[in-house]
Design an enzyme around this catalytic site. Structure first.
Site, short mmCIF file in Angstrom:
data_model
loop_
_atom_site.label_atom_id
_atom_site.label_comp_id
_atom_site.label_asym_id
_atom_site.label_seq_id
_atom_site.Cartn_x
_atom_site.Cartn_y
_atom_site.Cartn_z
N SER A 88 22.00 44.86 -5.04
CA SER A 88 21.67 46.08 -4.30
C SER A 88 20.78 47.01 -5.12
CB SER A 88 22.96 46.81 -3.95
OG SER A 88 22.66 48.07 -3.41
N LYS A 125 28.31 45.72 -8.66
CA LYS A 125 27.14 44.84 -8.44
C LYS A 125 26.43 44.58 -9.77
CE LYS A 125 27.20 44.12 -3.98
NZ LYS A 125 27.39 42.78 -3.42
N ASP A 175 34.84 33.54 5.50
CA ASP A 175 34.94 34.99 5.71
C ASP A 175 36.39 35.35 5.98
OD1 ASP A 175 34.53 37.75 6.82
OD2 ASP A 175 32.43 37.17 6.75
N TYR A 214 30.86 51.05 -6.62
CA TYR A 214 30.20 49.96 -5.88
C TYR A 214 29.01 49.43 -6.67
CZ TYR A 214 27.03 47.78 -2.53
OH TYR A 214 26.16 46.92 -1.92
N ASP A 252 39.76 33.95 1.93
CA ASP A 252 39.34 34.98 0.97
C ASP A 252 38.59 34.32 -0.18
OD1 ASP A 252 39.38 36.93 -1.13
OD2 ASP A 252 41.01 37.95 -0.08
N GLY A 270 29.36 38.83 8.49
CA GLY A 270 28.98 40.25 8.40
C GLY A 270 27.58 40.52 8.90
N PHE A 294 27.50 36.59 0.23
CA PHE A 294 27.45 37.94 0.82
C PHE A 294 28.80 38.64 0.72
CE2 PHE A 294 24.29 35.64 3.51
CZ PHE A 294 23.18 36.44 3.30
N PHE A 312 17.08 46.73 -0.55
CA PHE A 312 16.92 48.16 -0.34
C PHE A 312 17.76 48.54 0.89
CE2 PHE A 312 14.43 50.04 -3.71
CZ PHE A 312 14.39 48.92 -4.53
N ASN A 369 35.73 42.93 7.37
CA ASN A 369 34.76 43.90 7.90
C ASN A 369 33.83 43.25 8.93
OD1 ASN A 369 33.75 46.56 7.97
ND2 ASN A 369 32.01 45.98 6.66
N ARG A 386 13.72 56.60 2.29
CA ARG A 386 14.27 55.30 1.91
C ARG A 386 13.35 54.18 2.37
NH1 ARG A 386 16.77 58.34 -0.39
NH2 ARG A 386 19.01 58.62 -0.65
P1 NAD Z 1 29.35 43.35 5.77
O1 NAD Z 1 30.56 44.12 5.41
O2 NAD Z 1 28.86 43.41 7.16
O3 NAD Z 1 29.52 41.83 5.36
C1 NAD Z 1 30.35 41.41 4.29
C2 NAD Z 1 31.20 40.27 4.82
O4 NAD Z 1 32.07 39.82 3.76
C3 NAD Z 1 32.09 40.69 5.99
O5 NAD Z 1 32.02 39.71 7.00
C4 NAD Z 1 33.51 40.72 5.37
O6 NAD Z 1 34.51 40.44 6.33
C5 NAD Z 1 33.39 39.66 4.30
N1 NAD Z 1 34.31 39.80 3.19
C6 NAD Z 1 34.63 40.94 2.51
N2 NAD Z 1 35.53 40.65 1.55
C7 NAD Z 1 35.78 39.32 1.61
C8 NAD Z 1 36.62 38.43 0.88
N3 NAD Z 1 37.39 38.87 -0.12
N4 NAD Z 1 36.61 37.13 1.21
C9 NAD Z 1 35.83 36.66 2.23
N5 NAD Z 1 35.04 37.47 2.97
C10 NAD Z 1 35.00 38.77 2.65
O7 NAD Z 1 28.19 43.81 4.76
P2 NAD Z 1 26.65 43.46 4.78
O8 NAD Z 1 25.90 44.70 5.06
O9 NAD Z 1 26.40 42.25 5.59
O10 NAD Z 1 26.46 43.15 3.23
C11 NAD Z 1 26.49 41.83 2.71
C12 NAD Z 1 26.36 41.90 1.20
O11 NAD Z 1 25.14 42.58 0.88
C13 NAD Z 1 27.47 42.67 0.51
O12 NAD Z 1 27.79 42.00 -0.71
C14 NAD Z 1 26.85 44.02 0.23
O13 NAD Z 1 27.39 44.64 -0.90
C15 NAD Z 1 25.39 43.64 -0.01
N6 NAD Z 1 24.45 44.73 0.28
C16 NAD Z 1 24.47 45.34 1.48
C17 NAD Z 1 23.61 46.39 1.73
C18 NAD Z 1 23.62 47.13 3.05
O14 NAD Z 1 23.12 48.26 3.11
N7 NAD Z 1 24.12 46.56 4.14
C19 NAD Z 1 22.69 46.80 0.74
C20 NAD Z 1 22.68 46.14 -0.48
C21 NAD Z 1 23.59 45.09 -0.70
N1 UDP Z 2 21.49 60.50 5.82
C1 UDP Z 2 21.58 61.61 6.62
N2 UDP Z 2 22.63 61.68 7.51
C2 UDP Z 2 23.56 60.70 7.63
C3 UDP Z 2 23.45 59.57 6.79
C4 UDP Z 2 22.39 59.51 5.89
O1 UDP Z 2 20.77 62.52 6.54
O2 UDP Z 2 24.50 60.82 8.42
C5 UDP Z 2 20.35 60.40 4.88
C6 UDP Z 2 20.74 60.23 3.43
O3 UDP Z 2 20.92 61.48 2.81
C7 UDP Z 2 19.54 59.44 2.88
C8 UDP Z 2 19.10 58.59 4.07
O4 UDP Z 2 19.63 59.23 5.23
O5 UDP Z 2 18.47 60.32 2.56
C9 UDP Z 2 19.62 57.16 4.03
O6 UDP Z 2 21.01 57.19 3.83
P1 UDP Z 2 21.88 55.85 3.90
O7 UDP Z 2 23.31 56.24 3.63
O8 UDP Z 2 21.60 55.14 5.15
O9 UDP Z 2 21.29 54.97 2.70
P2 UDP Z 2 21.38 55.19 1.11
O10 UDP Z 2 21.40 56.65 0.84
O11 UDP Z 2 22.61 54.50 0.68
O12 UDP Z 2 20.14 54.56 0.57
#
Ligand code: NAD
Ligand code: UDP
Length: 368
Positions: free
Chosen positions: A144, A172, A32, A168, A73, A11, A100, A207, A36, A260
């Protein structure tokens, strides 16, 4: 260097973390299910290091860094058992796991709460069961900042109340509780605690991870319409979408748009490397740390910085506030700096430059 299991390593964050961990010399086994993501991301990561992605992992390992892929999985106990057993049989046990794998779309979690609880909570539970069975007790978990809900104070410290406002975030928060119980730290919220049960666990509260690898070869590739600001903005810049909607210009912020704490995904990946190093070198403990920059940027500032990085104009229109949004979320990242010796190095301009380089070279993501 250690052999590591990286769940969800194909991911967005996982693939950048694999890059940083290969650089540090580790051997990686990625699990993986590609629900996604694309294997192309990992092929490119391997390529960046002059390696080939092993599909028959561990059979060809020497002592240097390596990367193997198991498609499966994280909820399947049998897959996990085979993976730990096979590693041990080949003389290189899994020393630590970075977890992840999970689902992360807030809106989707409201529509499909059972699926989110299953993948995020049950997936973590199965993984912990397998780790305990096979004697691996070192884990870095993707938590998160969303579990702070609408924060009462900014910057947000780790001691802030946990009050998720969607399934969600609730899933977490539940995994965080599960991890505290497993570590033997139930009921204590100190961000640095020793683990009477001998576990080494870091709960990392991200964040807003954004940007891309500086090579432009890996980056964020959301399915369908992006939910998040950054991929939406770069998709407008590259001409895939017509205009951005700015969700509210009447927030109590410096320009009225939401603020943010955007963290470059390479900084975030380096934070994982630092957390892993701290855990492996230290006593059994449970760490809970914010990973953010400590700086806030507004929606309009992100638009301007992306226009400057891309040389393209980004049309937008002001739309109503998005339900559930907070005005400002910004991390207090000082504890992570003290505990891990890590802080972000990259600016908003670096984020926009690297995010744009990725989007421009891959206008349709990995399916380009
Ligand atoms: P992503 O979707 O790009 O990566 C997640 C990966 O997990 C993907 O490759 C997906 O195919 C795999 N996956 C999902 N379900 C699975 C399963 N059941 N078995 C095996 N693989 C599986 O997301 P990301 O942005 O890289 O996020 C990674 C982690 O960080 C996630 O747990 C997410 O909740 C957390 N996180 C992400 C953000 C963000 O904004 N990107 C913020 C805070 C926390
Ligand atoms: N946002 C926006 N337009 C979009 C997506 C997000 O104005 O199409 C704004 C949203 O309201 C927030 C900031 O951008 O103030 C970051 O949003 P994002 O969804 O990226 O992160 P999160 O809100 O989950 O922290």
């Amino acid at each position: 260097m250690a052999q590591l299991l990286i769940t969800g390593g194909a991911g967005f964050i996982g693939s950048h973390c694999c890059d940083v961990l290969l650089e540090a010399g580790h051997q990686l086994v990625v699990l993986d299910d590609f629900s996604n993501s694309s294997a192309i991301a990992l092929e490119r990561v391997a390529d960046l290091h002059g390696l080939s992605l092993q599909r028959q992992w561990a059979e060809h390992h020497g002592s240097g860094s390596s990367i193997s892929l198991i498609e499966g999985d994280v909820r399947e106990r049998q897959t996990l058992d085979q993976l730990f057993t096979r590693a041990k049989a080949l003389g290189r046990s899994i020393e630590a796991v970075i977890h992840f794998a999970g689902l992360k779309a807030v809106g989707e979690s409201v529509q499909q709460p059972l699926r989110y609880w299953d993948v995020n909570l049950v997936g973590s539970q199965r993984l912990l069961e397998a780790m305990e069975t096979h004697g691996c007790r070192t884990l870095v978990f993707s938590s998160s900042a969303t579990l702070y809900g609408t924060p009462e104070q900014v910057p947000i410290a780790e001691s802030a109340p946990i009050q998720p406002i969607n399934p969600y975030g609730a899933s977490k928060a539940a995994v965080e509780t599960l991890l505290a119980d497993v570590a033997g730290c139930s009921g204590c919220s100190d961000p640095v605690q020793s683990s009477p049960k001998g576990w080494r666990i870091a709960r990392l509260r991200y964040f807003n991870p954004v940007g891309a690898h500086p090579s432009g070869r890996i980056g964020e590739d959301p399915n369908g319409l992006p939910n998040n600001l950054f991929p939406f903005v770069t998709q407008v810049a590259v001409g895939r979408r017509e205009a951005l909607q700015v969700f509210g210009d009447d927030w109590p912020t410096r320009d009225g748009t939401g603020v943010r704490d955007y963290i470059h995904v390479m900084d975030l990946a380096e934070g994982h490397r630092a957390a892993l190093k701290t855990l492996l070198a230290g006593p059994p403990q449970l760490l809970t740390l914010n990973l953010g920059s400590g700086q806030g940027a507004s929606v309009l500032e992100v638009i301007q910085a992306t226009e400057a990085a891309s040389g393209r104009s980004i049309p937008y229109r002001i739309a109503p506030r998005r339900p559930g949004d907070a005005a400002i979320t910004v991390a207090d990242p000082s504890l992570a700096e003290r505990v891990l010796g890590w802080r972000t190095q990259r600016t908003l301009n670096d984020i926009c430059r690297d995010g744009w380089a990725w989007q421009k070279a891959n206008p349709h993501g990995f399916s380009t």
